[in-house]
Design an enzyme around this catalytic site. Structure first.
Site, PDB file in Angstrom:
ATOM      1  N   CYS A   1      46.824 -26.618  20.928  1.00  0.00           N
ATOM      2  CA  CYS A   1      48.053 -27.189  21.474  1.00  0.00           C
ATOM      3  C   CYS A   1      49.199 -26.183  21.394  1.00  0.00           C
ATOM      4  CB  CYS A   1      48.435 -28.455  20.722  1.00  0.00           C
ATOM      5  SG  CYS A   1      49.943 -29.219  21.348  1.00  0.00           S
TER       6      CYS A   1
ATOM      7  N   GLY B   1      40.719 -23.831  31.233  1.00  0.00           N
ATOM      8  CA  GLY B   1      41.960 -23.222  31.683  1.00  0.00           C
ATOM      9  C   GLY B   1      41.949 -22.845  33.148  1.00  0.00           C
TER      10      GLY B   1
ATOM     11  N   LYS C   1      38.599 -26.701  19.413  1.00  0.00           N
ATOM     12  CA  LYS C   1      39.283 -26.283  20.643  1.00  0.00           C
ATOM     13  C   LYS C   1      40.256 -25.162  20.276  1.00  0.00           C
ATOM     14  CE  LYS C   1      41.004 -26.491  24.876  1.00  0.00           C
ATOM     15  NZ  LYS C   1      41.883 -27.582  25.338  1.00  0.00           N
TER      16      LYS C   1
ATOM     17  N   GLY D   1      40.856 -30.173  32.693  1.00  0.00           N
ATOM     18  CA  GLY D   1      42.031 -30.878  32.199  1.00  0.00           C
ATOM     19  C   GLY D   1      42.911 -31.306  33.342  1.00  0.00           C
TER      20      GLY D   1
ATOM     21  N   MET E   1      49.745 -33.173  30.436  1.00  0.00           N
ATOM     22  CA  MET E   1      48.832 -34.310  30.465  1.00  0.00           C
ATOM     23  C   MET E   1      49.156 -35.339  29.381  1.00  0.00           C
ATOM     24  SD  MET E   1      45.254 -32.326  31.138  1.00  0.00           S
ATOM     25  CE  MET E   1      44.289 -33.784  30.814  1.00  0.00           C
ATOM     26  N   GLU E   2      50.016 -34.965  28.426  1.00  0.00           N
ATOM     27  CA  GLU E   2      50.336 -35.876  27.333  1.00  0.00           C
ATOM     28  C   GLU E   2      50.918 -37.174  27.885  1.00  0.00           C
ATOM     29  OE1 GLU E   2      52.980 -36.061  23.222  1.00  0.00           O
ATOM     30  OE2 GLU E   2      53.001 -34.259  24.466  1.00  0.00           O
TER      31      GLU E   2
END
Length: 336
Positions: A95, A198, A137, A221, A1-2
């Site tokens: 991350c 997730g 997170k 996400g 998604m970055e």
């Protein structure tokens, strides 16, 4: 998604009001107090933040995420973010990127719960002074799950008001399955709200994640990029007592991608970069939608924006013509 998730994406995916809040990509903190322009680049919504803090055009709250390992530097940057208008901060201990982990960030801190505590404690102290909530997170661990409960307890002890838990270790990356049952174990050991994250790609995944984790809330996400109506779908199902929306038509997906491209072009982004971002988004969609898969194959070698957009916007799949659900105008949601 970055790269794909930014203010334009948040605006598009939150416009139907189905999301409770959104989160930015992380602001990387090393050892210096960053200038205001860095926070504005990651969270342009700060420029118009009022008493409610940064919000999308549809008034969905936006959380600013920080990533780093130096408690003092993170505290200083929390002060800076709050001065710019942030009213909710999130600390990234999840991350899995090798580059980030090599430089002592993200999930790398999960190997040492004391460091998780120190980071949260330093930032939470700033948040408490300014009345700003601080959340964390997490993943289930770095190489294994042995410290999953301890890290969650450390984050709570440091002052995190909420935990979002991605139900895999850093080593597991994004490989299925997500271990939602482990989130239930964490919930049993902490007193703050826990949000499950997730592998939530569908309504069925949402219900399974809630059932196994015991969490009331979930974070979406990649699933929101794959199906822009996912949060709407979940909210509709909850509010109607089980009524299901029709599948998201290709016309809605393509309209969303085209509006995203128009926003980027209007901001002066180079067309080749826009095409690259569209391919990235379409690549996530194709795993869950046959028409997106067909378009991806047809367009994957295209580098010019105009023909790429044309390839998205020509006559859609047969399923579109049969669609009789909500408007196909692109409107999506991202409860992350």
């Amino acid at each position: 998604m970055e790269g794909v998730i930014d203010a334009d994406t948040r605006a598009l995916l939150s416009e139907d009001g189905a999301l409770d809040w959104c989160v930015t990509e992380f602001v990387r903190v090393v050892d210096a107090r960053l200038p205001p322009r860095v926070f504005l680049r990651h969270c342009p919504e700060l420029a118009s933040a009022g008493a409610a803090g940064p919000i999308t055009p549809s008034a969905t709250p936006v959380t600013l995420q920080l990533l780093g390992s130096d408690p003092q530097a993170l505290a200083a940057n929390a002060e800076q973010a709050i001065a710019q208008g942030a009213t909710r901060l999130d600390l990234n201990f999840g991350c899995p990127a090798k580059t980030v982990n090599r430089h002592d960030g993200g999930a790398s801190l999960l190997r040492t719960p004391e460091r998780v505590y120190a980071v949260v404690d330093a930032v939470a102290e700033v948040g408490q002074r300014h009345g700003v909530s601080v959340n964390a997170k997490l993943r289930l661990g770095f190489d294994d799950k042995q410290l999953a409960l301890t890290c969650a307890q450390a984050a709570e002890a440091g002052g995190a008001g909420e935990l979002v838990v991605h139900a895999r270790t850093r080593r597991e990356g994004y490989r299925p399955p997500a271990h939602w049952e482990w989130i239930a174990r964490i919930r049993a050991e902490v007193g703050v709200p826990v949000v499950a994250n997730g592998d939530i790609w569908s309504l069925e995944d949402y219900w399974k994640a809630r059932t196994l984790s015991g969490c009331r809330d979930v974070m979406l996400g990649r699933g929101m990029l794959a199906d822009p109506w996912l949060a709407r779908r979940i909210r509709h199902w909850l509010e109607t007592g089980g009524e299901r929306l029709a599948p998201t038509p290709w016309s809605a997906r393509s309209a969303l991608l085209i509006r995203y491209a128009e926003a980027k072009r209007g901001a002066g982004m180079p067309e080749k970069v826009i095409v690259s971002l569209l391919k990235q988004w379409l690549n996530i969609m194709r795993g869950r939608d046959p028409e997106a898969a067909t378009r991806f194959v047809a367009l994957r070698r295209e580098t010019a924006l105009a023909p790429f957009v044309a390839g998205l916007s020509d006559l859609g799949s047969k399923s579109d013509s049969a669609h009789s659900g909500p408007s196909a105008r692109a409107s999506a949601t991202m409860a992350t």
